[in-house]
Enzyme design. Sequence first.
Site, PDB file in Angstrom:
ATOM      1  N   ARG A   5      41.855  39.996  35.857  1.00  0.00           N
ATOM      2  CA  ARG A   5      43.086  40.768  35.709  1.00  0.00           C
ATOM      3  C   ARG A   5      44.054  40.092  34.737  1.00  0.00           C
ATOM      4  O   ARG A   5      44.751  40.760  33.972  1.00  0.00           O
ATOM      5  CB  ARG A   5      43.739  40.970  37.083  1.00  0.00           C
ATOM      6  CG  ARG A   5      43.010  41.975  37.955  1.00  0.00           C
ATOM      7  CD  ARG A   5      43.682  42.186  39.299  1.00  0.00           C
ATOM      8  NE  ARG A   5      43.440  41.103  40.229  1.00  0.00           N
ATOM      9  CZ  ARG A   5      44.325  40.212  40.629  1.00  0.00           C
ATOM     10  NH1 ARG A   5      45.582  40.277  40.182  1.00  0.00           N
ATOM     11  NH2 ARG A   5      44.010  39.265  41.483  1.00  0.00           N
ATOM     12  N   CYS A  35      47.622  40.267  43.081  1.00  0.00           N
ATOM     13  CA  CYS A  35      48.724  40.964  42.424  1.00  0.00           C
ATOM     14  C   CYS A  35      48.677  40.587  40.945  1.00  0.00           C
ATOM     15  O   CYS A  35      48.108  39.568  40.575  1.00  0.00           O
ATOM     16  CB  CYS A  35      50.086  40.564  42.985  1.00  0.00           C
ATOM     17  SG  CYS A  35      50.375  41.018  44.708  1.00  0.00           S
ATOM     18  N   ASN A  64      46.900  35.437  40.232  1.00  0.00           N
ATOM     19  CA  ASN A  64      46.793  34.565  41.400  1.00  0.00           C
ATOM     20  C   ASN A  64      46.068  33.280  41.023  1.00  0.00           C
ATOM     21  O   ASN A  64      46.193  32.825  39.901  1.00  0.00           O
ATOM     22  CB  ASN A  64      46.099  35.328  42.538  1.00  0.00           C
ATOM     23  CG  ASN A  64      46.672  36.720  42.745  1.00  0.00           C
ATOM     24  OD1 ASN A  64      46.039  37.709  42.399  1.00  0.00           O
ATOM     25  ND2 ASN A  64      47.879  36.798  43.266  1.00  0.00           N
ATOM     26  N   TYR A 112      50.477  35.770  45.476  1.00  0.00           N
ATOM     27  CA  TYR A 112      49.659  34.845  46.256  1.00  0.00           C
ATOM     28  C   TYR A 112      49.057  33.765  45.353  1.00  0.00           C
ATOM     29  O   TYR A 112      48.702  34.013  44.205  1.00  0.00           O
ATOM     30  CB  TYR A 112      48.540  35.608  46.976  1.00  0.00           C
ATOM     31  CG  TYR A 112      48.758  35.724  48.466  1.00  0.00           C
ATOM     32  CD1 TYR A 112      49.978  36.175  48.966  1.00  0.00           C
ATOM     33  CD2 TYR A 112      47.756  35.382  49.371  1.00  0.00           C
ATOM     34  CE1 TYR A 112      50.185  36.275  50.327  1.00  0.00           C
ATOM     35  CE2 TYR A 112      47.957  35.486  50.736  1.00  0.00           C
ATOM     36  CZ  TYR A 112      49.175  35.927  51.210  1.00  0.00           C
ATOM     37  OH  TYR A 112      49.393  36.019  52.554  1.00  0.00           O
TER      38      TYR A 112
END
Length: 320
Positions: free
Chosen positions: A228, A2, A175, A82
């Site tokens: 990310r 995420c 994460n 997570y």
Amino acid sequence: MCTAMTLQSQSNKLFFGRTMDFSHDIIPQIYIIPNSYVWYNNLNNNQIKDSYRFIGLGQELDGILGFFDGVNEKGLAAATLYFAGYAQYNTTACNDTEPIASIDFLHYILGRCSSVKELPDLLKKITVVGVPDPVTKTIAPLHWIVADRSGACAVIEPTDKGLELTDNPIGVMTNSPDFHWHMTNLRNYIEASPEQTEEAFWDSVKLTPFGQATGTMPLPGGFTSPERFVRTAYLKTHLPKPKDNREAIAACFHILASVSIPKGAVITNRNTYDYTKYTAFINTSTCEYFYKTYDDVNIKVASLWQTQRRSSDMTHLPFK
């Protein structure tokens, strides 16, 4: 998997949002929790009473309601992500603190906390204990990002040192690894720039770019957590500050589109697709949700105030 981020407009309105990337089937709903709502701790069934009204995205399964993200009436917003391989929970409460199940933690802070500056005192009073969630049937490794209307942002990570609360000046979280690692890793991309590299010489050989965007060549292009984090941090810090709420929402969705995962790009060892189920942004000033799902790119809106304020019952709205 995420990605979460914050973004402020020129009028200092804070927007908070995330992609929900997951490899398990989930059926999210929008829940509105009234203030003074009473619920029960999933560890010891003790009664807990909320102080603040909030709206959140979550799922109820096997009698357990867990929240993925949300915002309360004071403008405190939070999301669960997570933290695989790094999360370490206590097995019991310690030092006379109140035990809170890991799957209840987001509900607990949204119902009890009005600002980021209140978090240190709140965290001293609780111990987060890992319990299996009804979706994965495992003790999910989690960490949390929290922000408020002032623009303050922090990360909460359960480690062998306990609940670590860290200021988040970049307003981004993904994460594993831990947040400190991600911030250090940004130094590897110090040469990334929106400016164009016009030419370079290797001995007498002149090299010219094929087109625009040569300054962004150092940026990573994959979907791992570090990649990310870097892409989101680069885009949000180089974007022109949005003039108003409309521009801010558009900018938020454009930024997270760069890290949204299409179905098929990532396959787990369980042979399931890990992809972006939904993307959602919250206006912390108005307590409005703006969201879109994988199968519908139209942005929809839900508000904390669209139901009767005095209701003592939880309300849930369809999430389509």
